[in-house]
Design a protein around this motif. Structure first.
Motif, PDB file in Angstrom:
ATOM      1  N   ILE A 146     -13.518  12.298  25.642  1.00 58.70           N
ATOM      2  CA  ILE A 146     -12.831  12.367  26.938  1.00 58.70           C
ATOM      3  C   ILE A 146     -13.580  13.273  27.910  1.00 58.70           C
ATOM      4  N   VAL A 147     -13.979  14.458  27.451  1.00 59.10           N
ATOM      5  CA  VAL A 147     -14.695  15.384  28.333  1.00 59.10           C
ATOM      6  C   VAL A 147     -16.026  14.792  28.766  1.00 59.10           C
ATOM      7  N   THR A 148     -16.723  14.146  27.845  1.00 58.26           N
ATOM      8  CA  THR A 148     -18.040  13.614  28.200  1.00 58.26           C
ATOM      9  C   THR A 148     -17.933  12.441  29.158  1.00 58.26           C
ATOM     10  N   ALA A 149     -16.893  11.616  29.030  1.00 56.91           N
ATOM     11  CA  ALA A 149     -16.693  10.535  29.999  1.00 56.91           C
ATOM     12  C   ALA A 149     -16.450  11.104  31.394  1.00 56.91           C
ATOM     13  N   ALA A 150     -15.641  12.183  31.477  1.00 59.23           N
ATOM     14  CA  ALA A 150     -15.401  12.823  32.777  1.00 59.23           C
ATOM     15  C   ALA A 150     -16.681  13.442  33.335  1.00 59.23           C
ATOM     16  N   TRP A 151     -17.480  14.031  32.457  1.00 60.60           N
ATOM     17  CA  TRP A 151     -18.748  14.624  32.903  1.00 60.60           C
ATOM     18  C   TRP A 151     -19.724  13.548  33.374  1.00 60.60           C
ATOM     19  N   LEU A 152     -19.807  12.430  32.666  1.00 61.96           N
ATOM     20  CA  LEU A 152     -20.686  11.342  33.100  1.00 61.96           C
ATOM     21  C   LEU A 152     -20.326  10.876  34.505  1.00 61.96           C
ATOM     22  N   ARG A 153     -19.033  10.748  34.773  1.00 62.35           N
ATOM     23  CA  ARG A 153     -18.578  10.332  36.102  1.00 62.35           C
ATOM     24  C   ARG A 153     -19.074  11.304  37.177  1.00 62.35           C
ATOM     25  N   ARG A 154     -19.036  12.594  36.863  1.00 64.11           N
ATOM     26  CA  ARG A 154     -19.459  13.599  37.832  1.00 64.11           C
ATOM     27  C   ARG A 154     -20.979  13.699  37.931  1.00 64.11           C
ATOM     28  N   ALA A 155     -21.680  13.511  36.800  1.00 65.05           N
ATOM     29  CA  ALA A 155     -23.129  13.740  36.765  1.00 65.05           C
ATOM     30  C   ALA A 155     -23.943  12.532  37.199  1.00 65.05           C
ATOM     31  N   ALA A 156     -23.428  11.329  37.003  1.00 64.09           N
ATOM     32  CA  ALA A 156     -24.218  10.116  37.235  1.00 64.09           C
ATOM     33  C   ALA A 156     -24.810  10.012  38.635  1.00 64.09           C
ATOM     34  N   PRO A 157     -24.107  10.417  39.700  1.00 64.60           N
ATOM     35  CA  PRO A 157     -24.709  10.273  41.037  1.00 64.60           C
ATOM     36  C   PRO A 157     -25.842  11.255  41.337  1.00 64.60           C
ATOM     37  N   ASN A 158     -26.112  12.193  40.453  1.00 66.83           N
ATOM     38  CA  ASN A 158     -27.138  13.206  40.696  1.00 66.83           C
ATOM     39  C   ASN A 158     -28.520  12.641  40.389  1.00 66.83           C
ATOM     40  N   PRO A 159     -29.352  12.359  41.381  1.00 66.91           N
ATOM     41  CA  PRO A 159     -30.659  11.737  41.109  1.00 66.91           C
ATOM     42  C   PRO A 159     -31.573  12.616  40.279  1.00 66.91           C
ATOM     43  N   MET A 174     -33.175   2.225  42.685  1.00 61.40           N
ATOM     44  CA  MET A 174     -31.841   1.976  42.128  1.00 61.40           C
ATOM     45  C   MET A 174     -30.905   3.112  42.517  1.00 61.40           C
ATOM     46  N   ASN A 175     -29.701   2.805  42.870  1.00 62.25           N
ATOM     47  CA  ASN A 175     -28.702   3.780  43.296  1.00 62.25           C
ATOM     48  C   ASN A 175     -27.816   4.161  42.123  1.00 62.25           C
ATOM     49  N   PRO A 176     -27.966   5.402  41.559  1.00 59.83           N
ATOM     50  CA  PRO A 176     -27.115   5.773  40.424  1.00 59.83           C
ATOM     51  C   PRO A 176     -25.647   5.883  40.797  1.00 59.83           C
ATOM     52  N   GLY A 177     -25.338   5.892  42.093  1.00 64.14           N
ATOM     53  CA  GLY A 177     -23.951   5.917  42.509  1.00 64.14           C
ATOM     54  C   GLY A 177     -23.249   4.581  42.368  1.00 64.14           C
ATOM     55  N   ARG A 178     -23.972   3.565  41.912  1.00 62.03           N
ATOM     56  CA  ARG A 178     -23.353   2.237  41.777  1.00 62.03           C
ATOM     57  C   ARG A 178     -22.398   2.145  40.596  1.00 62.03           C
ATOM     58  N   PHE A 179     -22.461   3.090  39.657  1.00 62.41           N
ATOM     59  CA  PHE A 179     -21.619   3.001  38.470  1.00 62.41           C
ATOM     60  C   PHE A 179     -20.157   3.252  38.827  1.00 62.41           C
ATOM     61  N   GLY A 180     -19.290   2.443  38.254  1.00 61.07           N
ATOM     62  CA  GLY A 180     -17.864   2.569  38.515  1.00 61.07           C
ATOM     63  C   GLY A 180     -17.031   2.829  37.279  1.00 61.07           C
ATOM     64  N   HIS A 181     -17.632   2.665  36.088  1.00 57.86           N
ATOM     65  CA  HIS A 181     -16.949   2.958  34.832  1.00 57.86           C
ATOM     66  C   HIS A 181     -17.883   3.800  33.966  1.00 57.86           C
ATOM     67  N   PHE A 182     -17.302   4.750  33.232  1.00 53.36           N
ATOM     68  CA  PHE A 182     -18.091   5.734  32.501  1.00 53.36           C
ATOM     69  C   PHE A 182     -17.519   5.845  31.091  1.00 53.36           C
ATOM     70  N   VAL A 183     -18.307   5.449  30.122  1.00 57.12           N
ATOM     71  CA  VAL A 183     -17.870   5.372  28.733  1.00 57.12           C
ATOM     72  C   VAL A 183     -18.637   6.406  27.913  1.00 57.12           C
ATOM     73  N   ALA A 184     -17.928   7.175  27.123  1.00 58.50           N
ATOM     74  CA  ALA A 184     -18.554   8.126  26.208  1.00 58.50           C
ATOM     75  C   ALA A 184     -18.152   7.776  24.783  1.00 58.50           C
ATOM     76  N   ILE A 185     -19.138   7.742  23.901  1.00 57.66           N
ATOM     77  CA  ILE A 185     -18.901   7.357  22.512  1.00 57.66           C
ATOM     78  C   ILE A 185     -19.380   8.477  21.590  1.00 57.66           C
ATOM     79  N   ASP A 186     -18.436   9.069  20.879  1.00 57.89           N
ATOM     80  CA  ASP A 186     -18.776  10.005  19.811  1.00 57.89           C
ATOM     81  C   ASP A 186     -19.054   9.149  18.580  1.00 57.89           C
ATOM     82  N   TRP A 187     -20.247   9.258  18.043  1.00 61.13           N
ATOM     83  CA  TRP A 187     -20.774   8.323  17.034  1.00 61.13           C
ATOM     84  C   TRP A 187     -20.783   8.970  15.663  1.00 61.13           C
TER      85      TRP A 187
END
Length: 290
Positions: free
Chosen positions: A254-267, A1-14
């Motif tokens: 907001i910060v975590t959504a931006a971080w997910l976008r940056r971190a997700a492609p890292n296998p 599976m290619n983790p770079g396939r994600f195009g939207h990144f959602v962060a939820i503070d619960w």
């Protein structure tokens, strides 16, 4: 599976607080690129059921969703979630189903019936000085991923601890009810293998995102647009467009959504060395903990 396939990144503070709607719930979404994440329904006070409907009905097919909660309880240290209990669930999904079944009459995805249940309450530290005989003393039991968090400089709390302002036990247990009710709407990593397509939900710890944005664990909380934009810049994101004081839940999301976008492609982040198939099925993992 290619983790770079994600195009939207959602962060939820619960939030696991009592009641229907919570200022502690915040949802932010980022798209591929460098535009700042945006709040989903800004100024709206979410209920947990509304978050469930959002995840079930509104997620883009290429979404990676991080939820700030523990997706399971410790298992590896004792070979069971509830050692010595005949009805102890065998997997994380079994645990979610048990919690949801016992709490079927608790409104707003609450978990009072579970933590007060005669078979399970002995494993929790509850308010009023009620420490169960099987809580284990000290800070309580921890998952393997929480040991990894500590090595990174974070200060996780046991999900069996339900006492104190920083406890995450109740929010994690209420989140497990949500995960059970999601069923096939999204895969839950690493309990489920990463699919080739479709939304994926993972556990996040917002402190890890804040540290990647230049904060320390002790100064992970941001409460102003200036602090938020400084963190976003370190994550390769444009400014938020917000101004003045902000609540920490908004900043975390907001910060975590931006971080997910940056971190997700890292296998490497999808294959931490301690994440065995058994831990994936039982304890789960925190995305970004290595």
């Amino acid at each position: 599976m290619n983790p770079g396939r994600f195009g939207h990144f959602v962060a939820i503070d619960w939030s696991g607080a009592a009641g229907e709607r919570h200022k502690g719930i915040a949802v932010a979404m980022a798209a591929r690129g460098d535009a700042a994440p945006a709040m989903v329904r800004p100024s709206h006070r979410w209920s947990r059921e509304e978050v469930l409907r959002f995840l079930d009905e509104e997620l883009p097919d290429d979404a990676l969703v991080g939820m700030d909660l523990g997706i399971s309880l410790p298992f590896a240290d004792r070979g069971a979630f509830f050692p010595g209990l005949a009805e102890s669930p065998a997997t994380a999904r079994d645990l979610w189903a048990s919690i949801d079944a016992i709490c079927a009459d608790d409104p707003h995805l609450g978990v009072t019936s579970f933590v007060d249940h005669p078979a399970f309450s002995a494993y929790f530290r509850r308010h009023g000085g009620r420490e169960g005989a099987r809580f284990g003393g000290g800070q309580g039991r921890f998952r393997t991923t929480e040991a990894a968090q500590r090595r990174m400089g974070c200060k996780p709390y046991s999900n069996f601890n339900l006492v104190g302002a920083a406890q995450v036990g109740k929010s994690s247990l209420s989140g497990m009810r949500l995960l059970h009710r999601l069923r096939g709407a999204a895969s839950v990593w690493p309990v489920d293998p990463l699919p080739a397509r479709g939304p994926v939900l993972c556990e996040i710890y917002t402190t890890i995102a804040a540290m990647a944005a230049g904060r320390t664990a002790s100064r992970s909380k941001m409460r102003s647009a200036g602090e938020l934009d400084d963190a976003l810049a370190r994550l390769g994101s444009e400014p938020s467009g917000l101004a003045g004081p902000l609540d920490d839940h908004t900043c975390d999301a907001i910060v975590t959504a931006a971080w997910l976008r940056r971190a997700a492609p890292n296998p490497r982040l999808w294959s931490p060395r301690e994440l065995t198939p058994e831990i994936a099925r039982t304890e789960g993992w925190t995305f970004g903990a290595v």
